[in-house]
Motif scaffolding. Structure first.
Motif, PDB file in Angstrom:
ATOM      1  N   ASN A   1     151.483  71.111  43.266  1.00  0.00           N
ATOM      2  CA  ASN A   1     152.561  70.122  43.370  1.00  0.00           C
ATOM      3  C   ASN A   1     152.679  69.567  44.782  1.00  0.00           C
ATOM      4  O   ASN A   1     152.840  68.366  44.979  1.00  0.00           O
ATOM      5  CB  ASN A   1     153.896  70.749  42.964  1.00  0.00           C
TER       6      ASN A   1
ATOM      7  N   ALA B   1     151.927  65.668  45.688  1.00  0.00           N
ATOM      8  CA  ALA B   1     152.908  64.787  46.305  1.00  0.00           C
ATOM      9  C   ALA B   1     152.346  64.202  47.596  1.00  0.00           C
ATOM     10  O   ALA B   1     152.514  63.016  47.883  1.00  0.00           O
ATOM     11  CB  ALA B   1     154.201  65.548  46.579  1.00  0.00           C
TER      12      ALA B   1
ATOM     13  N   SER C   1     154.309  65.205  39.900  1.00  0.00           N
ATOM     14  CA  SER C   1     154.567  65.194  41.344  1.00  0.00           C
ATOM     15  C   SER C   1     153.861  64.011  41.987  1.00  0.00           C
ATOM     16  O   SER C   1     154.411  63.303  42.827  1.00  0.00           O
ATOM     17  CB  SER C   1     154.079  66.494  41.995  1.00  0.00           C
TER      18      SER C   1
ATOM     19  N   SER D   1     155.717  60.677  43.686  1.00  0.00           N
ATOM     20  CA  SER D   1     155.536  60.460  45.118  1.00  0.00           C
ATOM     21  C   SER D   1     154.816  59.141  45.426  1.00  0.00           C
ATOM     22  O   SER D   1     155.171  58.439  46.373  1.00  0.00           O
ATOM     23  CB  SER D   1     154.759  61.643  45.706  1.00  0.00           C
TER      24      SER D   1
ATOM     25  N   LEU E   1     159.168  63.547  49.536  1.00  0.00           N
ATOM     26  CA  LEU E   1     158.185  64.542  49.117  1.00  0.00           C
ATOM     27  C   LEU E   1     158.869  65.688  48.375  1.00  0.00           C
ATOM     28  O   LEU E   1     158.376  66.156  47.349  1.00  0.00           O
ATOM     29  CB  LEU E   1     157.431  65.087  50.332  1.00  0.00           C
TER      30      LEU E   1
ATOM     31  N   ALA F   1     159.681  64.754  44.860  1.00  0.00           N
ATOM     32  CA  ALA F   1     158.470  64.701  44.040  1.00  0.00           C
ATOM     33  C   ALA F   1     157.975  66.112  43.704  1.00  0.00           C
ATOM     34  O   ALA F   1     157.604  66.400  42.561  1.00  0.00           O
ATOM     35  CB  ALA F   1     157.378  63.912  44.762  1.00  0.00           C
ATOM     36  N   ILE F   2     157.976  66.986  44.688  1.00  0.00           N
ATOM     37  CA  ILE F   2     157.468  68.350  44.479  1.00  0.00           C
ATOM     38  C   ILE F   2     158.368  69.113  43.506  1.00  0.00           C
ATOM     39  O   ILE F   2     157.901  69.684  42.510  1.00  0.00           O
ATOM     40  CB  ILE F   2     157.374  69.108  45.822  1.00  0.00           C
TER      41      ILE F   2
END
Lengths: 78, 350
Positions: free
Chosen positions: B104, B108, B140, B144, B173, B176-177
């Motif tokens: 992940n 990202a 992810s 991102s 980030l 997204a992660i």
């Protein structure tokens, strides 16, 4: 006669790619059958991840963005 | 008949590129270090001083416009070159078989440097899954890639300073992660459309990336500048123009009463408003500039910005072709929640 398929979901870049191929093919007097492939499943069957992609006679020759003019010219030189 | 340029011609061309880049870099540095003088000069030549509201507004405009355009051109050129190292096929290969977690974070981060356009979101999505990239890791990347991009970062840096840009990068980030991790944990593979599930078990890509030389990389940088800067400059002018107007005329704290820190519902309202809206990073900047200039809280504004860029109605419609409604709803819900948290944290910390 070359069969040219442009793979893409109908974005601006795909239309630009088609226009570019048409122009260049005409300039070089190349006979082509140009086809738009917009169906996602069909696009994915070529293994192309970034559209627009170009397929000539069943072979993927380009993917990811509008191709450079020189590259397109290379496809239609005798 | 393929006309390959000879090695010698290639060497000459590479040298020409290097020399031009060197010369342009010098010019760039010279221009960037004289921004204030330039604005002063323009102002003086039209006979205004910074003491008046219109003078202050114009000074702001003639200082910020060249600054942001210079920054943008420089960074976008570099990104164009960097992106040639990260073709989607390469990114996919890097991500395939990566564990959840590490995967992940990597996904990202790669989202920043892999060339991405929202119209190839779906082919990319399927391409990743078919190579064995886990669903959560793929998400992810997908979150991102549009949200954390060089245009957004440069504009934030140019207009609000490096701290805001760094926060946006870090928090973008994180969203997204974490969103990818959550979606991965929910085990939602069965909510992919059937034809996608079938593709998922094994398929090899036939496309082989061509070898790329440095001339091609430089050309990619140049083309990237043409594409990106050519497209976004009107938004930037609009944004800075608006900012200049606010800077000169509108009283500060005008927005504070209803978009300030102390208004608890401002963040969710901003996210709800932002989700259906769609524009690119450059298009949103004028609005951000206007809101911030009038005293809206930074967290609220950044949450709005992230919601507009990361989630959009057109994207959902495209994703509907591969995801069942429940997975789309989960995706939107998880990302919106993440952005909401970012907004609150921001407002609390700052």
């Amino acid at each position: 006669m070359k069969t040219v398929k442009v793979l893409g979901t109908g974005c601006a870049n795909c239309r630009n790619t088609i226009a570019l191929i048409e122009t260049v093919a005409k300039e070089h007097g190349a006979q082509i059958a140009l086809e738009k492939v917009e169906d996602l499943q069909a696009i994915m069957s070529y293994g192309v991840m970034s559209t627009p992609g170009v397929v000539i006679d069943g072979r993927v020759v380009h993917a990811g963005g509008v191709p450079q003019r020189e590259k397109v010219e290379g496809w239609f030189q005798a | 008949m393929d006309m390959q340029p000879t090695l010698e011609a290639k060497a000459t061309l590479t040298l020409r590129w290097l020399l031009s880049i060197g010369a342009v870099t010098l010019l760039w540095l010279a221009a960037y270090s004289h921004l204030t003088e330039f604005a002063d000069f323009i102002l003086a030549s039209i006979g205004l001083t910074r003491q008046t509201a219109s003078g202050e507004a114009l000074h702001f405009f003639f200082y910020d416009t060249p600054k942001v355009l210079l920054l943008l051109t420089g960074i976008v050129f570099l990104m164009g070159i960097i992106q040639t190292f990260f073709a989607p096929e390469r990114t996919r290969a890097l991500l395939a078989g990566k564990r959840v977690g590490v995967g992940n974070v990597l996904a990202a981060s790669l989202g920043i440097v892999t060339p991405f356009c929202s119209c190839s979101a779906v082919p990319l999505f399927i391409g990743f899954l078919s190579a064995g990239v886990p669903l959560g890791v793929t998400f992810s990347f997908l979150i991102s890639a549009p949200m954390v991009n060089e245009v957004a970062l440069v504009l934030l840096f140019g207009m609000f300073g490096w701290k805001v840009a760094a926060l946006y990068l870090g928090l973008g980030l994180s969203v997204a992660i974490v969103s990818g991790l959550v979606i991965g944990q929910l085990r939602m593979e069965k909510f992919l459309e059937e034809w996608v599930q079938q593709i998922q078990n094994g398929q090899t890509a036939t496309y082989v990336t061509e070898s790329v030389d440095w001339i091609t990389r430089f050309e990619a940088g140049r083309d990237h500048v043409k594409n990106i800067v050519g497209k976004v400059w009107p938004y930037i002018l609009a944004g800075i123009g608006l900012g200049a107007g606010i800077h000169g005329y509108v009283p500060e704290d005008f927005m504070a009463s209803f978009m300030g820190k102390d208004v608890w519902w401002a963040v969710p309202a901003a996210v709800l408003l932002g989700v259906p809206m769609y524009t690119n990073a450059a298009g949103i900047i004028p609005i951000v500039e206007a809101l911030l200039g009038k005293g809206a809280a930074l967290g609220t504004v950044l949450a709005f910005m992230m919601a507009v860029i990361a989630l959009s109605a057109p994207e959902m419609i495209i994703l509907r072709k591969v995801l069942k409604p429940r997975l789309i709803a989960t995706f939107a819900g998880v990302v919106a929640t993440g952005i909401l948290l970012v907004g609150y944290v921001f407002n609390l910390v700052l």
